[in-house]
Design an enzyme around this catalytic site. Structure first.
Site, PDB file in Angstrom:
ATOM      1  CB  SER A  56       1.317   4.339   6.837  1.00  0.00           C
ATOM      2  OG  SER A  56       1.173   5.318   5.908  1.00  0.00           O
ATOM      3  N   GLY A  84       0.853  -1.187  -0.057  1.00  0.00           N
ATOM      4  CA  GLY A  84      -0.026  -0.023  -0.103  1.00  0.00           C
ATOM      5  C   GLY A  84       0.841   1.345   0.094  1.00  0.00           C
ATOM      6  CG  HIS A  85      -1.319   5.024   0.873  1.00  0.00           C
ATOM      7  ND1 HIS A  85      -2.276   4.136   0.765  1.00  0.00           N
ATOM      8  CD2 HIS A  85      -1.368   6.024   1.791  1.00  0.00           C
ATOM      9  CE1 HIS A  85      -2.906   4.524   1.823  1.00  0.00           C
ATOM     10  NE2 HIS A  85      -2.512   5.453   2.429  1.00  0.00           N
ATOM     11  CG  ASN A  86       2.246   7.003   2.575  1.00  0.00           C
ATOM     12  OD1 ASN A  86       2.687   7.514   1.480  1.00  0.00           O
ATOM     13  ND2 ASN A  86       1.323   7.494   3.233  1.00  0.00           N
TER      14      ASN A  86
END
Lengths: 362, 362, 362
Positions: free
Chosen positions: A277, A257-259
């Site tokens: 994250s 996922g993002h980050n």
């Protein structure tokens, strides 16, 4: 492509015996080996196979009597599994990608290093930079502003989105996607999900609302010697980049996922999913279908058994298993106890009765 | 692309203070901000970061003293997470897709709305209809008879199969697939699986048989404002269409089986899988790697924690967790009890002995 | 494309009554049927639907009075679900792939059987052989040395890597990938993961090391009548081939690791993952999101309920459920007991006190 036994020995740092000038053109399991195959027989259990097959040369287990096994040549290696790496590298013909195909659409501002091979229907966007000796198979797309280091191998249909930065010796299998948009949405007012996460179960009195996208302005930064399996998906960051360290390998259908940050030399096996994250240390190994919640920390050298689900931080060095994941030995105790639980519940009812009888008698 | 602080304030409905004519060209975390970045510092924990970075302007937490923090301009927003939506939308350069590429293969009978941008190697089939301002990146294919509303964004390699109907403001990330064939097979005589499902475990005396395909004559119908993550797969229906309502967002690698219905404003996170013919209400949120069995009903406003597996109907508004999924608080009680079970089993053995001793004494 | 009721009856081996010359052009659920639709009403619960819809003909449940239901023609079939197969096959228009598109890049050494249809931007490599009547949609790639039997259907974006061998009647949905590299890495010295697997939890004193690839020299061999869902990924073998038998069907996003062997007539549902070198027998059915560890054996006719995780060998004929998977009835007993465990623990504390009081009184 053939190799002398002596060449293979040199490549593997192996001891060679017998007809070291013998040429082999492939490797095989012992029982199905042809006369020009090198049989892989690093365990005594393969002795029978050797007599069924036609191999004249083999990599053998320590202490094997190669002459008694009817071989003309033999190799001995200290760590058989590691030898597999060397011998398979030597014999892999690699994918057939030659020259720059005339159908490729390459932006004039893109810089492609010397020695590149680019297949049909590849699209390379503005200001892309790719190092030397790249091999980019058919149907790949590399979007504007992305950079890839030297010696990259992109199999067919790989997608590198815009503003992604990748190191040297990158390998991406077919259909891998780097830099999709993050899955990040917000409601105008606090949502029931936010309430439920905070209260561990209570959605409160949130109103029905629609979701608005938080755009992903960050990119993806990937180190050297990283490999991605087929149909891997890696999201870009929201503000900072999603990051993968050096030497990390992702198996097919892994999702980041993002980050997310993944450290160096990690192995994430098939279908692992890491939510937004979350931070993963170095040398972490996660078995197939593991999952990690968002915004948690997974320490260096953590090992997670297959299908483990990590909901909370995991300290460095821990070996975990299960859903929710706990220390492997605790999980195994829990599973053993659960297996016995139905029987124990019957015994408990009986014990209750026994005690009740005692109390009544008193 | 730069924006004045005053413009950003207007876009966000935020209060602006100080040098509102200051121009910013990006956003950043406070510690790494450059002089033209807007620092995102919606929490007091970012105060230190602001002094490390070079931001002259920031979005700040309520009550912050922006002048004391050394800023020239500051923005205050009522709901910081929601403000992220506005500010990132403003600063997202979006993908570079310009004009209609000469390599695109567009059927003469297709109708493409005004303002469309279509990338290299796109294929658009017979009688396809696409609304205004579509942006279709390289390597996409849209098969015969499908329709897509206005303002669509298809990233590279998206596949829309035949006879799919999609509303306005559709976004599909790289490699998303809409309208694959359903996974629906049948044996000439009743199979062991059918028996096992009916009897919960007994395959009966079913004979060995091969599977015959049930073809998917239905399509897929998708509402407005729907977004699909990378490598999502959505199967078409058998007779009626598979359906997704308005405002629903699917993360990477989500899988929807044939005939599935998903309501409005749902969020299905990474790698969620919904088996055939299951019906999901409105505003349902499922965490990563959740699964739902076929032919069940999941009510409005259900929230399922990560990796939950839903085998049976879930009533509206319930927050569930685990496999099989039950109410979150019940699951947490069960997990807590399971953690203690090995120790309790020892204590149970001891208690059995104690009671046995009492009984013998009597 | 229309069909007479009499033709449909012949195709299904069904009994037909009434106006058997009536022509129908589609099928429908009873309530939404138009006058030229064949209504699918194989259960008495559809009687109301028939009166709401406009169907003049239907497939009915055994014993239905078709004239009283207002129909002009009726079909009766012995096994309704199996009839779905025949009727949907008859009415499926199939994908629109016509002729050999001029943009396709086909190696001169490739042999394409008679009657092939090949879409835009397809790439076919050296020495590929494809049987008669192949339909290969846009953006597919078939790499050097691979063979595919007769009557193949490859939807858009399918990737067949080099040296893959596939039988007749193969269907691959969009984005399916056959022949990606195996996920096989090794460290120079024994790694902490190897130690942890051997000791079930203890990583020992392994040093930090990087991973070296074991290349995949094997290919993939697939039998006849095999179907792959969208975005399936199948890895090639290390030395021998990864193998799939005849008649096996894989749903969307299924993942098979290197060296895996799957027998005949299996069904692996959405998102199932099989780790490297595991062997699966014939007629095995695995529900959605099941997983199997590497190097295990799953016997013939095993049925695994949705989300089951198979860590150890499973004997032939067993119906399993859960994680770790055990016999379904045992799993259900365990789950039932776990549901009751928190309450039982309270009762246990009470019983301990009761016994303690008895002991003190003595």
């Amino acid at each position: 492509m053939t190799h002398r036994i002596s060449e293979i020995a040199a490549a593997l740092g192996a001891e060679a015996f017998g007809a070291v000038d013998l040429e082999i053109s492939g490797v095989s399991e012992p029982a199905t080996a042809g006369p020009r195959d090198l049989a892989l027989a690093m365990d005594p259990k393969y002795a029978d196979g050797l007599s069924q097959g036609k191999a004249q040369a083999a990599i053998l287990w320590q202490g094997a009597d190669w002459q008694a096994l009817g071989l003309k040549a033999a190799l001995f290696v200290p760590r058989p599994r590691y030898a597999m790496s060397g011998v398979t590298r030597l014999l892999d013909p690699g994918p057939q990608i030659v020259g720059i195909h005339p159908t490729a659409v390459i932006a004039p501002s893109a810089k492609i290093g010397a020695g590149a091979a680019i297949g049909p229907f590849v699209v390379i966007g503005d200001n892309v930079e790719i190092g030397v000796n790249a091999r980019i198979a058919s149907h790949c797309s590399i979007e504007e502003g992305s950079t890839i280091g030297d010696h990259a191998l992109l199999r067919a249909g790989v997608r590198i989105a815009a503003r992604v930065s990748i190191g040297h010796n990158f390998i991406a299998n077919h259909g891998a996607i780097v830099g999709a948009d993050g899955f990040s949405f917000v409601t105008p007012e606090k949502s029931g999900v936010e309430n439920a996460r905070e209260s561990l179960g209570n959605q409160g009195d949130a109103q029905a609302q629609s979701w608005t996208r938080i755009h992903s302005l960050g990119g993806v930064t990937i180190g050297d010697n990283v490999e991605l399996g087929a149909n891997v998906t890696i999201d870009r960051g929201t503000i900072r980049d999603t990051r993968i360290g050096n030497g990390t390998k992702l198996d097919n259908q892994v999702h980041l996922g993002h980050n997310v940050q993944v450290g160096d030399d990690c192995l994430l096996c098939g279908q692992v999913g890491i939510a937004g994250s979350t931070v993963i240390g170095n040398r972490v190994v996660m078995g197939g279908q593991c999952g990690a919640s968002d915004n948690i920390f997974i320490g260096d050298d953590v090992v997670a058994g297959g299908s483990s689900k990590l909901f909370t931080n995991v300290p460095a060095g821990r070996v975990v298993l299960g859903s929710p994941a706990v220390k492997m030995e605790i999980q195994m105790d829990m599973q053993k106890a659960l297996r016995r639980l139905p029987r124990m519940m019957q015994q408990f009812r009986e014990l209750q009765k026994t005690v009740s009888n005692i109390v009544q008698k008193d």
